[in-house]
Write a protein that holds these residues in place. Structure first.
Motif, PDB file in Angstrom:
ATOM      1  N   HIS A 278      19.841  47.205  53.686  1.00 54.85           N
ATOM      2  CA  HIS A 278      19.600  46.481  54.942  1.00 54.85           C
ATOM      3  C   HIS A 278      20.923  45.902  55.439  1.00 54.85           C
ATOM      4  O   HIS A 278      21.701  45.355  54.647  1.00 54.85           O
ATOM      5  CB  HIS A 278      18.614  45.332  54.719  1.00 54.85           C
ATOM      6  N   ASP A 280      23.069  43.529  58.654  1.00 55.21           N
ATOM      7  CA  ASP A 280      22.840  42.447  59.610  1.00 55.21           C
ATOM      8  C   ASP A 280      22.593  43.003  61.012  1.00 55.21           C
ATOM      9  O   ASP A 280      22.241  42.261  61.919  1.00 55.21           O
ATOM     10  CB  ASP A 280      23.996  41.444  59.603  1.00 55.21           C
ATOM     11  N   SER A 282      20.256  44.925  61.550  1.00 49.56           N
ATOM     12  CA  SER A 282      18.860  45.332  61.381  1.00 49.56           C
ATOM     13  C   SER A 282      18.718  46.834  61.192  1.00 49.56           C
ATOM     14  O   SER A 282      17.697  47.434  61.532  1.00 49.56           O
ATOM     15  CB  SER A 282      17.996  44.908  62.575  1.00 49.56           C
ATOM     16  N   ARG A 284      18.554  50.162  58.683  1.00 48.97           N
ATOM     17  CA  ARG A 284      18.111  50.493  57.322  1.00 48.97           C
ATOM     18  C   ARG A 284      18.704  51.836  56.956  1.00 48.97           C
ATOM     19  O   ARG A 284      18.545  52.804  57.694  1.00 48.97           O
ATOM     20  CB  ARG A 284      16.593  50.604  57.270  1.00 48.97           C
TER      21      ARG A 284
END
Ligand SMILES: Cc1cc2nc3c(=O)[nH]c(=O)nc-3n(C[C@H](O)[C@H](O)[C@H](O)COP(=O)(O)OP(=O)(O)OC[C@H]3O[C@@H](n4cnc5c(N)ncnc54)[C@H](O)[C@@H]3O)c2cc1C
Length: 506
Positions: A278, A280, A282, A284
């Motif tokens: 993950h 910062d 957002s 993946r």
């Protein structure tokens, strides 16, 4: 590379490329300092799909470089500070050779004098390269370490220093601090700065906070265990232009996706030995394997935020890692040149808080351009284990050592205060996490990671990076990369047998 006794660590055999596998493995490398760059290179060269994620906007970590601008918009190249690239950094050089086979990006600094508080100068120019002749010649001409001092050394107690075997030296000496060890062997008071300046201060810690085993390993790598010599090279251009932009192009050619300015916030293990990383942003990233190539604080944070990783003993090893005290890098663009006889690099002892002065136009292209255009000098001051926030003390020492700078106007200056170097406190070796973790598919790399080989600093970062890649490549049946180190044990059989009975922990 001139040392015929350097040690080759052969590559594990395997498939040359992941195209021979049923599916292409994916890896995320977190951190793009030397360790992460080596790991990403090692994996991508075998056809692994790699995402390299770095919090900063630049590559290289503590050897990163970037460009700032002065008030008129003119470029002021800046980096994390002077670095010495020793000839025995075999694995780092192997990485750099990927983009510059003849290593023209580096140039030799023929000498780097050390000056103590009484004004005495030691020099490394023209020393023989092979131990023990390098040590004897050094003692013969040193004003601070004389032959009589050599005779007064407690040879039996000092033997482990001259007959270092890695990792055994950690069993012998890790429980002792460097200060106590040097006192115990009668290392002359007047020459302490040689040991501390060249070796222990390079670890950014006071000698009383540093493991004697790390100090002994440093002696072995740079002085008594290698015949590559103590002369080092420096980068001839700012680190981004000289080292990492070319390597980034190489990684791009290998298909590596580089995510700059992206902080990893956590890593979740998922079923069937995979991971989700993950960020910062957002984002993946799904992968079969993860390399955490982080500085100490970065590693602690990521592991803390990833409760599914590893087991409890391993997690507590990670959270037990510590950083060395803060250090200051102060770069000055001066309106007049320093004296023509000022060396590229001067180590200072007894001039607290100053540890060294470099004159950048002597070796770095961008600084030389600036100095020529402005008839000035670009000077950098380093203060390690800094007690004060102020730069006044180091400036006063600069003015005392190079009086011509006292009248110079500072046209620009940049001050970096950081504390991202690992601390190797006495008694911590066994507790440090290693490259391989209890979590299958998760490996660590970096200069704070334990490795049972004679490597330190940038070379430890590079070596652990290659080892991390090799471990993962082995899991997939892919061929590893060959490594090289200075000999893993002392060169002299006599000293080795003397040392065998000494210093063993009761
Ligand atoms: C002033 C100074 C002078 C030095 N001089 C020498 C020298 O002369 N010779 C020598 O051999 N060594 C020297 N060193 C030591 C050398 O710089 C280090 O040993 C080496 O650069 C460490 O590399 P690394 O990859 O292990 O760590 P780093 O370079 O610290 O790389 C870790 C990377 O992880 C990134 N990161 C952290 N957290 C996250 C996150 N959550 N997500 C994404 N990225 C993250 C960081 O931004 C960093 O880029 C010096 C160090 C300093 C500070």
């Amino acid at each position: 590379m001139t040392d015929r006794r350097r040690q080759i660590h052969p590559a594990r055999p395997g498939l040359p490329d992941a195209s021979g596998l049923g599916s292409r493995p994916r890896a995320v490398v977190v951190g793009a300092g030397i360790a992460g760059l080596a790991a990403a290179t090692g994996l991508a060269e075998r056809g692994v799909a790699v995402d390299l994620v770095e919090r900063q906007q630049y590559l290289g970590g503590r050897v990163g470089g970037w460009t700032e601008h002065d008030g008129e918009g003119a470029p002021l190249p800046m980096n994390r500070g002077f670095h010495a690239f020793f000839r025995q950094y075999y694995n780092l050089r192997a990485l750099l050779r990927r983009v510059d086979p003849k290593l023209r990006m580096l140039a030799a600094v023929e000498d780097y004098p050390l000056i103590d508080g009484a004004g005495r100068r030691d020099t490394f120019r023209g020393l023989p390269q092979t131990p023990p002749w390098n040590a004897l010649a050094f003692a013969l001409r040193s004003p601070t370490f004389r032959l009589a001092d050599l005779a007064r050394l407690d040879m039996r107690a000092a033997a482990p220093l001259a007959a270092v075997s890695v990792p055994e030296i950690y069993q012998r000496l890790d429980h002792v601090d460097a200060d106590t060890f040097l006192k115990d062997i009668n290392f002359p008071e007047s020459a302490r700065h040689l040991a501390f300046e060249v070796f222990s201060r390079s670890f950014f810690a006071e000698p009383a906070q540093l493991s004697a085993a790390e100090l002994a390993t440093m002696f072995h790598i740079y002085f008594l265990g290698s015949s590559e010599g103590l002369i080092f090279d420096v980068a001839t251009a700012n680190f981004d232009a000289g080292l990492w932009d070319p390597l980034a192009a190489h990684l791009g050619d290998l298909g590596v996706r580089v995510h700059l300015g992206t902080q990893v916030s956590g890593v979740d293990p998922v079923a069937a030995e995979g991971f989700t990383v993950h960020t910062d942003a957002s984002e993946r990233l799904d992968a079969d394997a993860v390399v955490l190539a982080l500085d100490v604080d970065g590693l602690r944070h990521v592991v803390d935020a990833s409760p599914g990783l590893g087991d409890e003993p391993w997690r507590s090893r990670v959270s037990g890692l510590r950083t060395a005290p803060p250090f200051v890098v102060h770069r000055l663009w001066l309106d007049r040149p320093v004296g023509a006889d000022r060396p590229a690099f001067l180590g200072t002892a007894g001039h607290e808080p100053l540890d060294n002065i470099s004159v950048l136009e002597r070796y770095e292209r961008e600084a030389a351009d600036w100095a020529r255009r402005n008839r000035g000098s670009v000077v950098e001051l380093h203060s390690y284990a800094a007690r004060s926030e102020s730069t006044a003390g180091a400036m006063a020492q600069l003015h005392a050592l190079y009086p011509e700078t006292a009248a110079a106007r500072v046209r620009h200056e940049r001050v970096l205060r950081r504390n991202d170097c690992p601390l190797f406190a006495p008694g911590t070796y066994q507790c440090r996490p290693a490259v391989v973790t209890p979590q299958p598919g998760l490996v660590l790399a970096g200069d704070g990671i334990r490795v049972d080989l004679p490597v330190a600093l940038m070379e430890r970062a590079a070596t652990t990076g290659w080892l991390a890649a090799n471990h993962l490549l082995g899991r997939w049946g892919l061929a590893g990369h060959r490594l090289c180190t200075v000999p893993t044990r002392g060169r002299s059989a006599v000293l080795r047998s003397l040392a065998a009975g000494r210093g063993r922990r009761p």
